[in-house]
Design a protein around this motif. Structure first.
Motif, PDB file in Angstrom:
ATOM      1  N   PHE A  72       1.004  -1.303  -0.072  1.00 21.24           N
ATOM      2  CA  PHE A  72      -0.392  -0.157   0.305  1.00 21.24           C
ATOM      3  C   PHE A  72       0.904   1.219  -0.127  1.00 21.24           C
ATOM      4  O   PHE A  72       1.777   1.153   0.809  1.00 21.24           O
ATOM      5  CB  PHE A  72      -0.926  -0.567   1.233  1.00 21.24           C
ATOM      6  CG  PHE A  72      -1.900  -0.781   1.332  1.00 21.24           C
ATOM      7  CD1 PHE A  72      -3.574  -0.434   0.516  1.00 21.24           C
ATOM      8  CD2 PHE A  72      -1.908  -2.154   1.225  1.00 21.24           C
ATOM      9  CE1 PHE A  72      -4.591  -1.797   0.656  1.00 21.24           C
ATOM     10  CE2 PHE A  72      -2.623  -3.362   1.531  1.00 21.24           C
ATOM     11  CZ  PHE A  72      -4.307  -2.743   1.134  1.00 21.24           C
ATOM     12  N   ALA A 131      -2.092   6.102  -0.445  1.00 20.81           N
ATOM     13  CA  ALA A 131      -3.107   4.889  -0.389  1.00 20.81           C
ATOM     14  C   ALA A 131      -3.788   4.492   1.341  1.00 20.81           C
ATOM     15  O   ALA A 131      -5.056   4.901   2.041  1.00 20.81           O
ATOM     16  CB  ALA A 131      -2.772   3.779  -1.138  1.00 20.81           C
ATOM     17  N   ALA A 177      -9.782  -3.221  -2.236  1.00 22.59           N
ATOM     18  CA  ALA A 177      -8.318  -2.473  -2.969  1.00 22.59           C
ATOM     19  C   ALA A 177      -7.658  -3.268  -3.499  1.00 22.59           C
ATOM     20  O   ALA A 177      -6.195  -3.193  -4.546  1.00 22.59           O
ATOM     21  CB  ALA A 177      -7.589  -1.446  -2.297  1.00 22.59           C
ATOM     22  N   GLU A 184      -3.587   5.151  -4.391  1.00 21.60           N
ATOM     23  CA  GLU A 184      -4.692   5.486  -3.641  1.00 21.60           C
ATOM     24  C   GLU A 184      -6.166   5.741  -4.442  1.00 21.60           C
ATOM     25  O   GLU A 184      -7.056   5.510  -4.277  1.00 21.60           O
ATOM     26  CB  GLU A 184      -4.654   7.718  -3.701  1.00 21.60           C
ATOM     27  CG  GLU A 184      -5.586   8.120  -2.734  1.00 21.60           C
ATOM     28  CD  GLU A 184      -5.052   9.888  -2.643  1.00 21.60           C
ATOM     29  OE1 GLU A 184      -6.322  10.414  -2.093  1.00 21.60           O
ATOM     30  OE2 GLU A 184      -4.560  10.200  -3.445  1.00 21.60           O
ATOM     31  N   VAL A 193      -7.938   2.976  -3.394  1.00 17.49           N
ATOM     32  CA  VAL A 193      -8.137   3.081  -2.160  1.00 17.49           C
ATOM     33  C   VAL A 193      -9.689   3.764  -2.229  1.00 17.49           C
ATOM     34  O   VAL A 193     -10.725   3.238  -1.800  1.00 17.49           O
ATOM     35  CB  VAL A 193      -7.503   3.462  -0.959  1.00 17.49           C
ATOM     36  CG1 VAL A 193      -8.269   3.896  -0.008  1.00 17.49           C
ATOM     37  CG2 VAL A 193      -6.462   2.872  -1.140  1.00 17.49           C
TER      38      VAL A 193
END
Length: 304
Positions: free
Chosen positions: A216, A220, A242, A256, A259
């Motif tokens: 990640f 995010a 995600a 991001e 997400v």
């Protein structure tokens, strides 16, 4: 679906309260310590509350798993019971033979006999109730009366209540003040902070078998923390979606954008907790992920 793609042995963000994924954050460790100390101190009633998704059921199972052989436990996962049914459920957990259609007096008498028998063996009894906010006032009063069973030196029965914040509101009523005064220890579970969310994700991925670079991206992580409000169950939901999106797009890192799409698709995510609408981009990405999974399976079968 995406486990092999990211090098995972199992799904990392299942919603089932698997104790193997227990994340030793400060709040849960402290809550477990409070529970153990309160039980050892002989408290009649102990209460743990927290918002939906903060890990109460997982903590409940951890407590049951960590109590040693000196303890006999009665776990009541379904509190939608009238007082008689609740007493019979506890008796059943403690292996009290009741026979067909026992009267209330008979149930209480046999429970007391069983508790005295266990105390004579040097054992202690804990009744653990999950989702306790759903107990009726009458059932709560029945629990209070059962907790009156004691010897000259100690309680024969200890009750641990796990519930949502509504349980605190219920107990604040004047009609339940006798029970409220019996609660010796209480604990309120708090959501994870931003650092806690990052460590939580890292922990669950590691348990699931991941050992590569961070999955990640920093932006995010920040978006995921804001949208989940630090609630572990929501973190699981958003992280799973995600990862599915990243897999469908052929990415090795969740950004991001992934997400943000997961947040749009999740009802309780975001500060406003607005109802979600399934957006076309998410549908397309999920469909692509399914196609990729089907192709991978087809190739495996062909190679065999």
């Amino acid at each position: 679906m995406y486990e092999a793609y990211f090098g995972l042995r199992q799904a990392p963000f299942s919603l089932t309260p698997d104790t193997g994924f227990f994340f030793r954050n400060e709040a849960h460790v402290e809550a477990l310590q409070v529970l153990r100390l309160a039980l050892e101190a002989g408290e009649g009633f102990i209460k743990v509350t927290g918002e939906v998704g903060t890990g109460k059921t997982l903590l409940c199972r951890l407590l049951l798993n960590t109590l040693d052989e000196a303890w006999v436990t009665a776990w009541v996962p379904n509190p939608y019971l009238d007082p008689d049914a609740l007493r019979r459920a506890i008796a059943d957990e403690l292996r009290v033979p009741l026979g067909p259609s026992p009267r209330q007096h008979t149930v209480v008498k046999k429970l007391q006999e069983r508790l005295i028998e266990l105390a004579g063996q040097g054992r202690r009894v804990a009744v653990v109730i999950d989702e306790a906010q759903a107990l009726s006032d009458e059932a709560l009063e029945a629990l209070r009366l059962l907790s009156n069973l004691e010897t000259e030196t100690r309680k024969l029965l200890h009750v641990v209540l796990f519930g949502q914040p509504e349980l605190d509101e219920r107990l604040a009523r004047p009609g339940l003040r006798q029970l409220r005064q019996r609660i010796g220890f209480s604990y309120r579970l708090q959501p994870l902070d931003a650092e806690g969310v990052a460590l939580y994700l890292q922990h669950r991925l590691a348990v699931a078998g991941y050992n590569g670079r961070p999955l990640f991206a920093p932006r995010a992580l920040r978006r995921l923390h804001r949208a989940s409000r630090g609630i572990p169950r929501l973190v699981n939901v958003l992280a799973h979606k995600a990862l599915l999106l990243a897999y469908g797009r052929g990415l090795r890192e969740v950004g991001e954008a992934e997400v943000a799409l997961a947040v749009r698709d999740t009802e309780d995510a975001g500060a406003g907790a607005r109802p979600a609408r399934l957006r076309p981009p998410f549908i397309a990405a999920a469909a692509l992920a399914l196609v990729l999974a089907a192709v991978a399976l087809w190739r495996q079968w062909g190679a065999a």
